[in-house]
Write an enzyme that holds these catalytic residues in place. Structure first.
Site, PDB file in Angstrom:
ATOM      1  N   SER A 143       0.842  -1.198   0.000  1.00 25.85           N
ATOM      2  CA  SER A 143       0.000   0.000   0.000  1.00 25.85           C
ATOM      3  C   SER A 143       0.871   1.240   0.000  1.00 25.85           C
ATOM      4  O   SER A 143       1.972   1.249   0.567  1.00 25.85           O
ATOM      5  CB  SER A 143      -0.896   0.009   1.245  1.00 25.85           C
ATOM      6  OG  SER A 143      -1.551   1.263   1.388  1.00 25.85           O
ATOM      7  N   TYR A 157      -1.645  -0.210  10.209  1.00 29.60           N
ATOM      8  CA  TYR A 157      -1.774  -0.724   8.841  1.00 29.60           C
ATOM      9  C   TYR A 157      -0.577  -0.288   7.998  1.00 29.60           C
ATOM     10  O   TYR A 157       0.037  -1.100   7.298  1.00 29.60           O
ATOM     11  CB  TYR A 157      -3.076  -0.206   8.229  1.00 29.60           C
ATOM     12  CG  TYR A 157      -3.249  -0.530   6.767  1.00 29.60           C
ATOM     13  CD1 TYR A 157      -3.660  -1.786   6.348  1.00 29.60           C
ATOM     14  CD2 TYR A 157      -3.011   0.450   5.789  1.00 29.60           C
ATOM     15  CE1 TYR A 157      -3.829  -2.076   4.999  1.00 29.60           C
ATOM     16  CE2 TYR A 157      -3.184   0.168   4.438  1.00 29.60           C
ATOM     17  CZ  TYR A 157      -3.589  -1.095   4.048  1.00 29.60           C
ATOM     18  OH  TYR A 157      -3.760  -1.373   2.716  1.00 29.60           O
TER      19      TYR A 157
END
Length: 248
Positions: A143, A157
């Site tokens: 990501s 995250y």
């Protein structure tokens, strides 16, 4: 060599789009899912309609015994895996670190870091000539958060994806001499239902104006990069991380 692909989290979003493209490229496909059987079966029907030999397998890929069972089923029903897409991931609701529980952090790390490592282990056991394999390719779905940090949103995250980037680089060097390539894609704001996990299903639409390209991305745009990295067209690429974030 027959092309056999395992896609974790293959019932939705980027994973589902990758399965469809893989079907068009002649892969035998294993769609892994953890909870949403209906979504996985819908993707299974779609790829079979394209002529692909495919199965859907429920497994929590953060648990090694379930990962072993998953790959054993692939061995028995599709053949020796030649491609792995570590796509399964999770995120918590928008929070500061001082609001996060140990349970939340551990869940994110298990799903986003431990699971890809466990799956890659089983893939290497089948791809490496050390174990009778003929090589293969692994793509990890990271990501843009890994390089942006996601402060005041979900730094757990972002940290997990940073770890996944490091794992990609390390494993790529470890197995490069064994005919196994390991790369990653780093999506930004992509229109999938993944954002509902963070408590804001419309997050991409709200933030589009902050993206240099002025729009969110589509799952198929990420899938195209994944399939390219898996293919022989990317035969000299290993340890690469492709940003797919519209310029962010």
């Amino acid at each position: 060599m027959d092309k056999v692909i395992v896609i974790t989290g293959g019932g939705r979003g980027i994973g589902a789009a990758t399965a469809v493209l893989a079907a068009q490229q002649g892969y035998r496909i294993c769609i892994n899912y953890q909870a949403d059987e209906q979504a996985a079966l819908a993707v299974l029907e779609q790829v079979r309609a394209l002529g692909a030999q495919a199965i859907a397998v429920r497994a929590d890929v953060s648990i090694e015994d379930e990962v072993i069972s998953l790959f054993n089923r692939v061995d028995a029903e599709l053949g020796r895996v030649t491609a792995l897409v570590n796509n399964a991931g999770t995120v918590g609701h928008k929070s500061r670190l001082d609001e996060m529980s140990e349970f939340r952090i551990l869940k994110v790390l298990k799903t986003n870091v431990l699971a890809p490592m466990l799956c890659a282990k089983q893939a290497v056991l089948r791809m490496s000539p050390r174990h009778g394999g003929q090589g293969g390719s692994i793509v990890n779905v990271s990501s843009a958060a890994a390089r942006l940090g996601s402060p005041n949103e979900y730094i757990d995250y972002a940290s997990s994806k940073g770890a996944l980037d490091t794992f990609t680089l390390g494993l790529s060097k470890e197995v490069a001499g064994e005919g196994i390539r390991v790369n990653a894609v780093r999506p930004g704001y992509i229109f999938t239902d993944f954002h509902a996990l963070s408590g804001d299903a419309d997050r991409v639409s709200k933030l589009e104006s902050a993206i240099p390209m002025g729009r969110g991305g589509r799952p198929d745009e990420v899938a195209e990069a994944i399939i390219w990295l898996l293919s022989d067209k990317a035969s000299y690429s290993t340890g690469s991380i492709i940003d797919l974030a519209g310029g962010r």
